[in-house]
Write a protein that holds these residues in place. Structure first.
Motif, short mmCIF file in Angstrom:
data_model
loop_
_atom_site.label_atom_id
_atom_site.label_comp_id
_atom_site.label_asym_id
_atom_site.label_seq_id
_atom_site.Cartn_x
_atom_site.Cartn_y
_atom_site.Cartn_z
N LEU A 57 0.69 -1.24 -0.05
CA LEU A 57 -0.01 -0.21 -0.09
C LEU A 57 1.16 1.26 -0.10
CD1 LEU A 57 -2.78 -1.33 3.04
CD2 LEU A 57 -2.52 -1.66 0.17
N SER A 58 0.53 2.26 -0.50
CA SER A 58 0.85 3.20 -1.02
C SER A 58 0.36 4.72 -0.31
CB SER A 58 1.20 3.99 -1.70
OG SER A 58 1.57 5.11 -1.69
N LEU A 59 0.16 5.29 1.11
CA LEU A 59 -0.02 5.93 1.78
C LEU A 59 -0.14 7.58 0.66
CD1 LEU A 59 -2.52 6.97 3.83
CD2 LEU A 59 -0.16 7.56 5.30
N GLY A 60 -1.39 8.12 0.44
CA GLY A 60 -1.02 9.39 -0.42
C GLY A 60 -1.99 10.47 0.31
N ALA A 61 -2.16 10.28 1.39
CA ALA A 61 -3.05 11.54 1.96
C ALA A 61 -2.79 11.17 3.67
CB ALA A 61 -4.10 11.75 1.41
N PHE B 174 5.45 5.79 2.03
CA PHE B 174 4.67 6.98 1.49
C PHE B 174 4.67 7.99 0.44
CE2 PHE B 174 4.02 6.67 5.79
CZ PHE B 174 4.23 8.04 6.70
N ALA B 175 3.46 7.71 -0.05
CA ALA B 175 3.85 8.63 -1.30
C ALA B 175 4.61 10.10 -1.74
CB ALA B 175 1.86 8.85 -2.50
N SER C 265 5.72 17.51 -2.80
CA SER C 265 3.94 18.71 -2.27
C SER C 265 3.50 18.30 -1.49
CB SER C 265 3.38 19.43 -3.83
OG SER C 265 3.00 18.48 -4.27
N LYS C 266 3.56 16.57 -1.26
CA LYS C 266 2.46 15.67 -0.80
C LYS C 266 1.96 16.12 0.94
CE LYS C 266 1.24 11.88 -4.09
NZ LYS C 266 -0.11 12.22 -4.40
N CYS D 143 16.77 6.85 -3.97
CA CYS D 143 15.81 7.94 -3.93
C CYS D 143 14.87 8.90 -2.76
CB CYS D 143 14.30 7.09 -4.43
SG CYS D 143 12.88 7.70 -5.01
N HIS D 144 15.56 9.04 -2.50
CA HIS D 144 15.49 10.29 -0.94
C HIS D 144 13.87 10.87 -1.44
CE1 HIS D 144 19.24 9.66 0.67
NE2 HIS D 144 19.54 9.21 -0.27
N TYR D 145 13.02 10.98 -0.22
CA TYR D 145 11.58 11.15 -0.34
C TYR D 145 11.84 12.72 0.05
CZ TYR D 145 6.97 11.11 1.39
OH TYR D 145 5.59 11.61 1.53
N LYS D 146 11.05 13.72 -1.26
CA LYS D 146 11.08 14.58 -0.96
C LYS D 146 10.09 15.10 0.06
CE LYS D 146 12.60 14.38 -6.23
NZ LYS D 146 12.62 12.37 -5.57
#
Length: 344
Positions: free
Chosen positions: A140-144, A161-162, A168-169, A193-196
């Protein structure tokens, strides 16, 4: 015996043996007349090798009804041709869009966990009573932002985490605990792939509201054997060098003064927590004006979380300092002496 004429040549004709000579009446003796072919019969004309004469084109005349019928047939053919062209163009654009969509979907970074094609979007909403278990085959990908009671990730399940290129997430997850075990995984970004975006995990609840889990307690992010937890954010300054010696007891306590720009009221400096750069310099004369107290309250509430705020009082700052502003100084900055301020 061969006879000769006066010129010494034999005659053109010989006498017959019976003494009669056959001389046609139309021929003169001693002259040779060319033999001409007989004329063709009148029924057979001479062949004509000249090009044939063009035939007159046939002319047809149609009635008005037939003309309308033919015009209608022509219009139908024209309309059908336009329909075929339109359908062909539509099919072409549909195929083009499909190809572009496939190309876009295949253009993912395999190093980013949220771009894995096996991951499904997950937006559980806000339900403080929901106990989430992510198990085998669930990725699963948490997008919100979301609120749940608890999250258990196990048996090969995973939660990520998306993220996006713009960062801008800004996903916030509120839960009492996150338990990772037996092959479960929680990933926010990856090594390559660092979280932005900004990811926040808030553990909430009181000590008397639930029972302790073995090894971890009540509010925790716990990883047992076989579990995986990876957090990779943007690279920041992780260490620095001291320009001067720092005593083991810390900086000496006492009063300090600004070397310049000193004013009555609150003198405020806002510092970036990563670069140590001074971002804002402002002063609020809360001694003389209540509006300055309101402005200080609004200013502090609008700062980004994590900023370093340094405040020094010049001369006096208590006369027009409102109670709401005092409470803000205590809540946001942890001030323990704001209530002790007095006139000089």
């Amino acid at each position: 015996m061969q006879h000769t004429n006066g010129s010494g040549y034999p005659p053109a004709f010989h006498q017959s043996h019976n003494g009669n000579s056959h001389i046609p009446t139309r021929y003169s003796p001693g002259r040779i007349v060319p033999v001409r072919p007989p004329p063709l019969p009148k029924s057979q004309g001479s062949p004509d090798f000249s090009s044939p004469k063009p035939e007159n084109s046939a002319t047809f005349s149609f009635s008005a009804a037939e003309q309308r019928q033919q015009a209608e047939v022509a219009r139908k053919r024209h309309r059908n041709a336009l329909i075929c062209v339109a359908i062909s163009c539509a099919i072409f654009f549909i195929l083009l869009i499909a190809c572009l969509a496939v190309a876009a979907s295949s253009n993912f970074d395999e190093n980013c966990p949220d771009q894995n094609p096996t991951v499904k979007q997950w937006n559980p909403g806000h339900d403080p009573q929901r106990k989430v278990v992510i198990g085998k085959g669930e990725h699963l990908s948490l997008g919100a932002s979301a609120t749940v009671h608890s999250i258990t990730i196990q048996n090969g399940g995973s939660l990520v985490f998306a993220d996006d290129k713009e960062g801008s997430k800004n996903v916030t997850l509120k839960t009492r605990f996150i338990h990772i075990r037996e092959g479960g995984a929680l990933h926010i970004g990856a090594d390559k792939c660092h979280y932005k975006s900004k990811a926040t995990i808030i553990l909430y609840g009181k000590s008397d509201e639930s029972e302790d889990l073995p090894l971890f307690g009540k509010k925790f992010i716990g990883v047992e054997a076989g579990g995986s937890l990876e957090l990779h954010g943007t690279k920041k300054l992780s260490w620095t060098q001291l320009a001067k010696t720092l005593p083991a007891s810390g900086l000496p306590s006492g009063s300090y003064s600004f070397k310049k720009d000193y004013s009555r009221g609150f003198n405020v400096r806002v510092i970036d927590q990563d670069t140590a750069q001074v971002l804002y310099v402002d002063k609020f004369d809360t001694h003389d004006q209540e509006n300055e107290s309101i402005r200080l309250h609004t200013f502090l509430r609008g700062l980004d979380p994590g900023r370093i705020v340094a405040i020094a009082v010049g001369d006096s700052a208590a006369k027009s300092l409102l109670s709401d502003t005092k409470q803000t100084l205590k809540d946001l900055l942890g001030s323990a002496h704001v209530n002790d301020l007095s006139y000089r």
